[in-house]
Design a protein around this motif. Sequence first.
Motif, PDB file in Angstrom:
ATOM      1  N   ILE A   1     -41.761 130.689-103.643  1.00 49.03           N
ATOM      2  CA  ILE A   1     -42.357 130.832-104.974  1.00 49.03           C
ATOM      3  C   ILE A   1     -43.593 131.702-104.805  1.00 49.03           C
ATOM      4  N   VAL A   2     -43.575 132.886-105.398  1.00 47.10           N
ATOM      5  CA  VAL A   2     -44.686 133.838-105.251  1.00 47.10           C
ATOM      6  C   VAL A   2     -45.422 133.937-106.580  1.00 47.10           C
ATOM      7  N   LEU A   3     -46.713 133.676-106.563  1.00 51.90           N
ATOM      8  CA  LEU A   3     -47.538 133.711-107.775  1.00 51.90           C
ATOM      9  C   LEU A   3     -48.400 134.965-107.781  1.00 51.90           C
ATOM     10  N   THR A   4     -48.303 135.736-108.863  1.00 55.16           N
ATOM     11  CA  THR A   4     -49.141 136.913-109.042  1.00 55.16           C
ATOM     12  C   THR A   4     -49.950 136.751-110.322  1.00 55.16           C
ATOM     13  N   GLY A   5     -50.985 137.577-110.453  1.00 53.59           N
ATOM     14  CA  GLY A   5     -51.790 137.513-111.668  1.00 53.59           C
ATOM     15  C   GLY A   5     -53.200 137.998-111.414  1.00 53.59           C
TER      16      GLY A   5
ATOM     17  N   ARG B   1     -53.546 146.824-114.872  1.00 54.10           N
ATOM     18  CA  ARG B   1     -52.516 146.126-114.097  1.00 54.10           C
ATOM     19  C   ARG B   1     -51.484 145.375-114.918  1.00 54.10           C
ATOM     20  N   TYR B   2     -51.744 145.102-116.172  1.00 56.03           N
ATOM     21  CA  TYR B   2     -50.894 144.167-116.927  1.00 56.03           C
ATOM     22  C   TYR B   2     -49.424 144.569-116.914  1.00 56.03           C
ATOM     23  N   ASP B   3     -49.143 145.821-117.231  1.00 56.94           N
ATOM     24  CA  ASP B   3     -47.739 146.258-117.269  1.00 56.94           C
ATOM     25  C   ASP B   3     -47.077 146.126-115.897  1.00 56.94           C
ATOM     26  N   LEU B   4     -47.847 146.347-114.839  1.00 58.95           N
ATOM     27  CA  LEU B   4     -47.308 146.225-113.486  1.00 58.95           C
ATOM     28  C   LEU B   4     -47.000 144.767-113.154  1.00 58.95           C
ATOM     29  N   TYR B   5     -47.893 143.870-113.557  1.00 55.35           N
ATOM     30  CA  TYR B   5     -47.617 142.442-113.357  1.00 55.35           C
ATOM     31  C   TYR B   5     -46.298 142.051-114.021  1.00 55.35           C
ATOM     32  N   VAL B   6     -46.132 142.484-115.262  1.00 56.22           N
ATOM     33  CA  VAL B   6     -44.940 142.097-116.023  1.00 56.22           C
ATOM     34  C   VAL B   6     -43.676 142.711-115.423  1.00 56.22           C
TER      35      VAL B   6
ATOM     36  N   GLY C   1     -53.412 137.770-103.937  1.00 49.39           N
ATOM     37  CA  GLY C   1     -54.633 138.274-104.538  1.00 49.39           C
ATOM     38  C   GLY C   1     -54.308 139.056-105.803  1.00 49.39           C
ATOM     39  N   GLY C   2     -55.322 139.256-106.638  1.00 56.24           N
ATOM     40  CA  GLY C   2     -55.095 139.919-107.923  1.00 56.24           C
ATOM     41  C   GLY C   2     -54.511 141.310-107.807  1.00 56.24           C
ATOM     42  N   GLY C   3     -54.857 142.038-106.729  1.00 54.15           N
ATOM     43  CA  GLY C   3     -54.374 143.411-106.591  1.00 54.15           C
ATOM     44  C   GLY C   3     -53.191 143.569-105.665  1.00 54.15           C
ATOM     45  N   ALA C   4     -52.594 142.481-105.251  1.00 55.23           N
ATOM     46  CA  ALA C   4     -51.496 142.565-104.285  1.00 55.23           C
ATOM     47  C   ALA C   4     -50.319 143.374-104.806  1.00 55.23           C
ATOM     48  N   VAL C   5     -50.094 143.348-106.121  1.00 56.47           N
ATOM     49  CA  VAL C   5     -48.941 144.051-106.689  1.00 56.47           C
ATOM     50  C   VAL C   5     -49.155 145.557-106.786  1.00 56.47           C
ATOM     51  N   LEU C   6     -50.350 146.035-106.490  1.00 50.28           N
ATOM     52  CA  LEU C   6     -50.627 147.460-106.645  1.00 50.28           C
ATOM     53  C   LEU C   6     -49.819 148.321-105.683  1.00 50.28           C
TER      54      LEU C   6
END
Length: 412
Positions: free
Chosen positions: A256-260, A381-386, A330-335
Amino acid sequence: MQYGCIGEHLTHSFSKIIHGELTDYLYELREIPMGELDKFMTARDFKAINVTMPYKQDVIPHLKEVEPMAAAIGAVNTIVNRGGDLYGYNTDFGGMAALIARTGIDMTGKKVLILGTGGTSNTAMAVAKHLGAAEIYKVSRSAKAGVLTYDEVKAHHLDAQVLMNTTPRGMFAQEKGMSIDPALFPQLEGAVDAVYNPLRTEFILAARKQGARAAGGLYMLVCQAVLASEIFLDTKYPEGTAERIYRKIKSGKENIVLTGMPGSGKSTVGKLLSEKLGRPYLDVDTLITEKTGKTPAELISAEGEQAFRDIESEVIRSIALETGAVIATGGGAVLREENRNALRMNGKIFFLDRPVEQLLPTKDRPLSSTKEAILQRYHERYDLYVSTADVVIDNSASAEEAAQQVERNFLP
């Protein structure tokens, strides 16, 4: 040994778990080094076994009889000892055909490339023929009669529509990467991988990015195990057995991976899920601090954001192949795409979507230390998170409610 699986590298095999879900016989994993196979097969000290790489062809001379399908394929993955005589079968055929059907790949009239030339490649060839492929080619790193090299594929066969990986490339603790990049094939429609650990190899992730239907080998492994166990015990399991076991094992192995955004509740929700589900909890920022002796804020202040992101990527790579864990990023991990791909290999990604007005600035988050900085990060980042999430979780209420949403969308 009563029942089990023989091969060369079985440390991370799921076969014992699958057979444990089927019945209560003792099923062992027996690693046999190259050179000791003949001794094992001559002793015949087993009731029935599965055979995996690299011995699916090497066991055949030891068998009294090989079923027609296995003989035609030239590979055996199931052996039964009947009064000292060994009988060979191939349940990989049924498992691979089931995987392709479940993935929704239509091979009728298609050009198919089979990566690899081992025993499983023979099974893939037989399945592709059975499903009506128009052209089928095996591919190898070295030139062989009747086999294409990867250079020849790149020169003349990039119009292939289906790719089938039967090599160990991408397997956990084995060879990393891909034999060939699916992005090279503009007409790609489908891809399957015999590798099941990790759940999604780089090869499968790249094929999906191309828009192809693609799946790893776990469902194939489960289906062939069900078929093998039926041969072991001369029985028939109820319809839906393979699907039930597949869902249970996949859920147990998947992270379970949590991003945000910073302050969206990843740590709080993650710890709740860890306690409730009995899963290990891994916090990327905490692991960075353990690795470097500095908090993310201290790293960014002392060495800059780029250096911090490099360390963050190292940590994510180191934990991405864990199984059955809860991972708070972390908050920027999805970058970074490399982070997203690593987390997807064994993970289902949940974006904790907390309204921006509920995100509070704190001094320990230098990139979100003011309300203005939070708003900027949020819009960046919002669109990338989604787009990178498998499931978006509304986290505007309590952490308990968010954790319940994650659980509902994760468990089979």
